[in-house]
Design an enzyme around this catalytic site. Sequence first.
Site, PDB file in Angstrom:
ATOM      1  NE  ARG A  62       7.856  -2.181   6.602  1.00  0.00           N
ATOM      2  CZ  ARG A  62       6.588  -1.864   6.434  1.00  0.00           C
ATOM      3  NH1 ARG A  62       6.248  -1.081   5.437  1.00  0.00           N
ATOM      4  NH2 ARG A  62       5.669  -2.333   7.231  1.00  0.00           N
ATOM      5  CE  LYS A 111      -2.113  -0.975   3.860  1.00  0.00           C
ATOM      6  NZ  LYS A 111      -1.551  -2.288   4.271  1.00  0.00           N
ATOM      7  NE  ARG A 119      -4.820  -1.265   9.309  1.00  0.00           N
ATOM      8  CZ  ARG A 119      -3.774  -0.691   8.739  1.00  0.00           C
ATOM      9  NH1 ARG A 119      -3.815   0.570   8.385  1.00  0.00           N
ATOM     10  NH2 ARG A 119      -2.682  -1.388   8.534  1.00  0.00           N
ATOM     11  NE  ARG A 158       1.784  -4.915  11.067  1.00  0.00           N
ATOM     12  CZ  ARG A 158       2.947  -4.742  10.442  1.00  0.00           C
ATOM     13  NH1 ARG A 158       4.051  -5.300  10.919  1.00  0.00           N
ATOM     14  NH2 ARG A 158       3.010  -4.003   9.360  1.00  0.00           N
TER      15      ARG A 158
HETATM   16  P1  B4P Z   1       2.894  -1.973   2.795  1.00  0.00           P
HETATM   17  O1  B4P Z   1       1.612  -2.632   2.449  1.00  0.00           O
HETATM   18  O2  B4P Z   1       3.164  -0.628   2.225  1.00  0.00           O
HETATM   19  O3  B4P Z   1       2.985  -2.025   4.331  1.00  0.00           O
HETATM   20  P2  B4P Z   1       2.441  -1.035   5.406  1.00  0.00           P
HETATM   21  O4  B4P Z   1       2.050   0.287   4.886  1.00  0.00           O
HETATM   22  O5  B4P Z   1       3.475  -1.012   6.453  1.00  0.00           O
HETATM   23  O6  B4P Z   1       1.153  -1.778   5.912  1.00  0.00           O
HETATM   24  P3  B4P Z   1       0.600  -1.915   7.330  1.00  0.00           P
HETATM   25  O7  B4P Z   1      -0.809  -2.138   6.978  1.00  0.00           O
HETATM   26  O8  B4P Z   1       1.193  -2.924   8.188  1.00  0.00           O
HETATM   27  O9  B4P Z   1       1.037  -0.562   8.088  1.00  0.00           O
HETATM   28  P4  B4P Z   1       0.351   0.795   8.439  1.00  0.00           P
HETATM   29  O10 B4P Z   1       1.411   1.790   8.505  1.00  0.00           O
HETATM   30  O11 B4P Z   1      -0.828   1.084   7.564  1.00  0.00           O
HETATM   31  O12 B4P Z   1       4.141  -2.954   2.460  1.00  0.00           O
HETATM   32  C1  B4P Z   1       5.373  -2.474   2.214  1.00  0.00           C
HETATM   33  C2  B4P Z   1       6.510  -3.514   2.205  1.00  0.00           C
HETATM   34  O13 B4P Z   1       6.442  -4.426   1.090  1.00  0.00           O
HETATM   35  C3  B4P Z   1       7.756  -2.689   1.982  1.00  0.00           C
HETATM   36  O14 B4P Z   1       8.843  -3.207   2.681  1.00  0.00           O
HETATM   37  C4  B4P Z   1       7.986  -2.756   0.449  1.00  0.00           C
HETATM   38  O15 B4P Z   1       9.313  -2.538   0.087  1.00  0.00           O
HETATM   39  C5  B4P Z   1       7.518  -4.175   0.141  1.00  0.00           C
HETATM   40  N1  B4P Z   1       6.949  -4.275  -1.214  1.00  0.00           N
HETATM   41  C6  B4P Z   1       6.006  -3.477  -1.758  1.00  0.00           C
HETATM   42  N2  B4P Z   1       5.703  -3.870  -3.010  1.00  0.00           N
HETATM   43  C7  B4P Z   1       6.484  -4.959  -3.282  1.00  0.00           C
HETATM   44  C8  B4P Z   1       6.616  -5.838  -4.415  1.00  0.00           C
HETATM   45  N3  B4P Z   1       5.910  -5.685  -5.538  1.00  0.00           N
HETATM   46  N4  B4P Z   1       7.503  -6.864  -4.311  1.00  0.00           N
HETATM   47  C9  B4P Z   1       8.238  -7.039  -3.188  1.00  0.00           C
HETATM   48  N5  B4P Z   1       8.149  -6.245  -2.081  1.00  0.00           N
HETATM   49  C10 B4P Z   1       7.277  -5.215  -2.130  1.00  0.00           C
HETATM   50  O16 B4P Z   1      -0.232   0.495   9.901  1.00  0.00           O
HETATM   51  C11 B4P Z   1       0.612   0.189  11.004  1.00  0.00           C
HETATM   52  C12 B4P Z   1      -0.218   0.043  12.279  1.00  0.00           C
HETATM   53  O17 B4P Z   1      -0.850   1.321  12.610  1.00  0.00           O
HETATM   54  C13 B4P Z   1      -1.403  -0.938  12.202  1.00  0.00           C
HETATM   55  O18 B4P Z   1      -1.005  -2.276  12.452  1.00  0.00           O
HETATM   56  C14 B4P Z   1      -2.336  -0.367  13.296  1.00  0.00           C
HETATM   57  O19 B4P Z   1      -1.929  -0.745  14.574  1.00  0.00           O
HETATM   58  C15 B4P Z   1      -2.158   1.146  13.168  1.00  0.00           C
HETATM   59  N6  B4P Z   1      -3.155   1.721  12.242  1.00  0.00           N
HETATM   60  C16 B4P Z   1      -2.892   2.284  11.017  1.00  0.00           C
HETATM   61  N7  B4P Z   1      -4.035   2.676  10.424  1.00  0.00           N
HETATM   62  C17 B4P Z   1      -5.046   2.352  11.285  1.00  0.00           C
HETATM   63  C18 B4P Z   1      -6.463   2.461  11.225  1.00  0.00           C
HETATM   64  N8  B4P Z   1      -7.078   2.984  10.154  1.00  0.00           N
HETATM   65  N9  B4P Z   1      -7.204   2.003  12.277  1.00  0.00           N
HETATM   66  C19 B4P Z   1      -6.606   1.475  13.356  1.00  0.00           C
HETATM   67  N10 B4P Z   1      -5.266   1.320  13.476  1.00  0.00           N
HETATM   68  C20 B4P Z   1      -4.490   1.753  12.448  1.00  0.00           C
END
Ligand code: B4P
Length: 190
Positions: free
Chosen positions: A128, A14, A89, A145
């Site tokens: 990561r 994402k 979410r 998660r």
């Molecule tokens: P991403 O999918 O970008 O991971 P993310 O943003 O960290 O997702 P996540 O859902 O865990 O985290 P968020 O910050 O929203 O994946 C990226 C990884 O994959 C990278 O390392 C990238 O290099 C690699 N990658 C990408 N494309 C690739 C490809 N084609 N091939 C190989 N590798 C690839 O949320 C974090 C925490 O915050 C949540 O767990 C929750 O506790 C809280 N939170 C955030 N939003 C919330 C909400 N709306 N409600 C409640 N809690 C919330």
Amino acid sequence: MLNVIIFGAPGSGKGTQSENLIKKYNLAHISTGDVLRAEMKNGTELGKLAENYIAKGQLVPDDVVIGMLANVLDSKKDAAGVIFDGFPRTIPQSEALEKMLKERGQEVSIVVSLEVEEPELIDRLIKRGQQSGRSDDNLETIKSRLDVYKNQTSPLKEHYKTTGKLVPIKGIGTVEDIFLKISEAVDNIK
Ligand code: B4P
């Protein structure tokens, strides 16, 4: 106004694809994860509260995230569109978003759902974690998660399927190839 939700499990790409979308379509970016991590870094009350949930791989409570989003959304009101990354979410979050957009004379334009299998998700997040030092990128927290995603977040797909807004896209392959498919989907609605 173009309102894109980028949806998918943790590690589905994402954040990575949001960066490309922002550049191509000149969109404002709202990542609730980034906002929460910034609050944690600054040691605010909200950050301290969020830390307890994020470190365990749980969702931050709906009322906290929804309240936070309303403020962020108003700060982007002059943008050509917004990409919602990691929000909504839960069902209550999606209802709140729809209400907030409606009050501003807008609606969700498209929900891009990045589809990636669990072993690949775990692999990406562990990799990561080795570089980023993010407190939630360790095996135990990644597993919670993914459970939270299955139980609380993935039911949203059904909701967006019924509204006709959901576009599932295979999230395996190069970042560029995946972005091409996302761009095609976005161009189709414009
Ligand atoms: P991403 O999918 O970008 O991971 P993310 O943003 O960290 O997702 P996540 O859902 O865990 O985290 P968020 O910050 O929203 O994946 C990226 C990884 O994959 C990278 O390392 C990238 O290099 C690699 N990658 C990408 N494309 C690739 C490809 N084609 N091939 C190989 N590798 C690839 O949320 C974090 C925490 O915050 C949540 O767990 C929750 O506790 C809280 N939170 C955030 N939003 C919330 C909400 N709306 N409600 C409640 N809690 C919330």
